[in-house]
Design a protein around this motif. Structure first.
Motif, PDB file in Angstrom:
ATOM      1  N   LEU A 213       7.503   5.540  -5.606  1.00 28.22           N
ATOM      2  CA  LEU A 213       7.839   4.692  -4.457  1.00 28.22           C
ATOM      3  C   LEU A 213       7.173   3.327  -4.564  1.00 28.22           C
ATOM      4  CD1 LEU A 213       7.742   7.158  -1.425  1.00 28.22           C
ATOM      5  CD2 LEU A 213       9.739   6.100  -2.490  1.00 28.22           C
ATOM      6  N   ALA A 214       5.942   3.294  -5.059  1.00 25.77           N
ATOM      7  CA  ALA A 214       5.234   2.022  -5.224  1.00 25.77           C
ATOM      8  C   ALA A 214       5.980   1.123  -6.201  1.00 25.77           C
ATOM      9  CB  ALA A 214       3.798   2.267  -5.695  1.00 25.77           C
ATOM     10  N   MET A 215       6.401   1.687  -7.341  1.00 26.43           N
ATOM     11  CA  MET A 215       7.130   0.891  -8.336  1.00 26.43           C
ATOM     12  C   MET A 215       8.473   0.412  -7.788  1.00 26.43           C
ATOM     13  SD  MET A 215       6.362   2.720 -12.023  1.00 26.43           S
ATOM     14  CE  MET A 215       7.435   4.093 -11.637  1.00 26.43           C
ATOM     15  N   THR A 216       9.170   1.291  -7.092  1.00 24.64           N
ATOM     16  CA  THR A 216      10.472   0.945  -6.532  1.00 24.64           C
ATOM     17  C   THR A 216      10.341  -0.146  -5.473  1.00 24.64           C
ATOM     18  OG1 THR A 216      11.272   3.182  -6.955  1.00 24.64           O
ATOM     19  CG2 THR A 216      12.506   1.868  -5.350  1.00 24.64           C
TER      20      THR A 216
ATOM     21  N   GLY B 258      -1.165  -5.810  -5.181  1.00 22.46           N
ATOM     22  CA  GLY B 258      -1.036  -4.375  -5.395  1.00 22.46           C
ATOM     23  C   GLY B 258       0.097  -4.118  -6.365  1.00 22.46           C
ATOM     24  N   PRO B 259       0.758  -2.984  -6.235  1.00 31.37           N
ATOM     25  CA  PRO B 259       0.542  -1.972  -5.209  1.00 31.37           C
ATOM     26  C   PRO B 259      -0.764  -1.211  -5.411  1.00 31.37           C
ATOM     27  CG  PRO B 259       2.215  -1.231  -6.751  1.00 31.37           C
ATOM     28  CD  PRO B 259       1.843  -2.629  -7.154  1.00 31.37           C
ATOM     29  N   VAL B 260      -1.308  -0.763  -4.302  1.00 33.52           N
ATOM     30  CA  VAL B 260      -2.511   0.058  -4.328  1.00 33.52           C
ATOM     31  C   VAL B 260      -2.227   1.370  -3.608  1.00 33.52           C
ATOM     32  CG1 VAL B 260      -4.127  -1.860  -4.540  1.00 33.52           C
ATOM     33  CG2 VAL B 260      -3.487  -1.061  -2.267  1.00 33.52           C
TER      34      VAL B 260
ATOM     35  N   VAL C 247       0.865  -1.182   0.000  1.00 29.16           N
ATOM     36  CA  VAL C 247       0.000   0.000   0.000  1.00 29.16           C
ATOM     37  C   VAL C 247       0.900   1.230   0.000  1.00 29.16           C
ATOM     38  CG1 VAL C 247      -1.807   1.256   1.228  1.00 29.16           C
ATOM     39  CG2 VAL C 247      -1.798  -1.260   1.256  1.00 29.16           C
ATOM     40  N   GLU C 248       0.872   1.967  -1.113  1.00 32.90           N
ATOM     41  CA  GLU C 248       1.711   3.157  -1.277  1.00 32.90           C
ATOM     42  C   GLU C 248       1.065   4.064  -2.317  1.00 32.90           C
ATOM     43  OE1 GLU C 248       3.867   6.043  -1.143  1.00 32.90           O
ATOM     44  OE2 GLU C 248       4.882   4.486   0.037  1.00 32.90           O
TER      45      GLU C 248
ATOM     46  N   LEU D 135       2.950  -4.164   3.753  1.00 32.88           N
ATOM     47  CA  LEU D 135       3.735  -2.955   3.968  1.00 32.88           C
ATOM     48  C   LEU D 135       2.789  -1.793   3.707  1.00 32.88           C
ATOM     49  CD1 LEU D 135       6.566  -1.761   4.551  1.00 32.88           C
ATOM     50  CD2 LEU D 135       6.918  -1.698   2.071  1.00 32.88           C
ATOM     51  N   LEU D 136       2.528  -1.002   4.754  1.00 34.51           N
ATOM     52  CA  LEU D 136       1.485   0.014   4.699  1.00 34.51           C
ATOM     53  C   LEU D 136       2.039   1.428   4.813  1.00 34.51           C
ATOM     54  CD1 LEU D 136      -1.050  -1.589   7.231  1.00 34.51           C
ATOM     55  CD2 LEU D 136      -0.979  -1.887   4.735  1.00 34.51           C
ATOM     56  N   ASP D 137       1.917   2.207   3.749  1.00 38.63           N
ATOM     57  CA  ASP D 137       2.131   3.649   3.838  1.00 38.63           C
ATOM     58  C   ASP D 137       0.968   4.179   4.675  1.00 38.63           C
ATOM     59  OD1 ASP D 137       2.752   6.335   3.444  1.00 38.63           O
ATOM     60  OD2 ASP D 137       2.122   6.345   1.346  1.00 38.63           O
ATOM     61  N   ILE D 138       1.219   5.039   5.618  1.00 36.41           N
ATOM     62  CA  ILE D 138       0.153   5.497   6.525  1.00 36.41           C
ATOM     63  C   ILE D 138      -0.738   6.542   5.864  1.00 36.41           C
ATOM     64  CG2 ILE D 138      -0.349   6.681   8.701  1.00 36.41           C
ATOM     65  CD1 ILE D 138       2.108   5.247   9.884  1.00 36.41           C
ATOM     66  N   LYS D 139      -0.147   7.540   5.229  1.00 37.00           N
ATOM     67  CA  LYS D 139      -0.935   8.609   4.592  1.00 37.00           C
ATOM     68  C   LYS D 139      -1.181   8.243   3.144  1.00 37.00           C
ATOM     69  CE  LYS D 139      -1.254  12.624   5.871  1.00 37.00           C
ATOM     70  NZ  LYS D 139      -2.454  13.195   6.452  1.00 37.00           N
ATOM     71  N   LEU D 140      -2.460   8.108   2.809  1.00 38.21           N
ATOM     72  CA  LEU D 140      -2.865   7.833   1.434  1.00 38.21           C
ATOM     73  C   LEU D 140      -3.696   9.018   0.971  1.00 38.21           C
ATOM     74  CD1 LEU D 140      -3.961   4.110   1.835  1.00 38.21           C
ATOM     75  CD2 LEU D 140      -1.766   4.986   1.012  1.00 38.21           C
ATOM     76  N   HIS D 141      -3.042   9.954   0.308  1.00 35.79           N
ATOM     77  CA  HIS D 141      -3.679  11.206  -0.088  1.00 35.79           C
ATOM     78  C   HIS D 141      -4.227  11.872   1.177  1.00 35.79           C
ATOM     79  CE1 HIS D 141      -2.916   9.949  -4.163  1.00 35.79           C
ATOM     80  NE2 HIS D 141      -3.523   8.805  -3.905  1.00 35.79           N
TER      81      HIS D 141
END
Length: 125
Positions: free
Chosen positions: A20-23, A37-39, A14-15, A58-64
């Motif tokens: 960053l998602a692709m990397t 994902g990535p989503v 989740v990114e 693996l969770l990015d905390i802020k999504l927009h």
């Protein structure tokens, strides 16, 4: 550590930052992981967290303008381990509910991502 420490494991990624998602997707695939994902939206993340067979996330905390707490709760209910990864939060600023969960602070090196996910997977086994 083996050349493919995440071999055979399905990781929810989740990114919301496309680069960053692709990397991160490439990092995880090179470590042997299969990726869900990535989503980059809360709704997509909730859907995959609910429906997919997952080994970890693996969770990015802020999504927009949203935050990923509802996804983390779904994963906890399902017994799926996860690691937070954020440029906005660190271990000191995480809400109390999540204080015992691992967090990586962006920018983060590839080996830390891999080691952290392998660690939570092994701890939950």
């Amino acid at each position: 550590m083996t050349d493919s420490p995440l071999c055979g494991f399905r990781i929810l990624l989740v990114e919301d930052n496309a680069l960053l998602a692709m990397t991160t997707d490439e990092i995880l695939r090179c470590a042997g992981a299969e990726i869900a994902g990535p989503v980059g939206t809360l709704q997509e993340a909730e859907q995959l967290a609910t429906c997919e067979a997952l080994s970890a996330a693996l969770l990015d905390i802020k999504l927009h303008s949203d935050e990923v707490w509802s996804v983390a709760r779904i994963l906890v209910e399902r017994g799926v381990p996860f690691v937070f990864c954020s440029g906005h939060f660190d271990s000191e600023s995480l809400p109390n509910e999540w204080a015992d969960y691992p967090i990586l602070t962006k920018p983060v090196r590839a080996h830390r991502i891999i080691d952290s996910l392998a660690g939570v997977i092994n701890a939950s086994a």
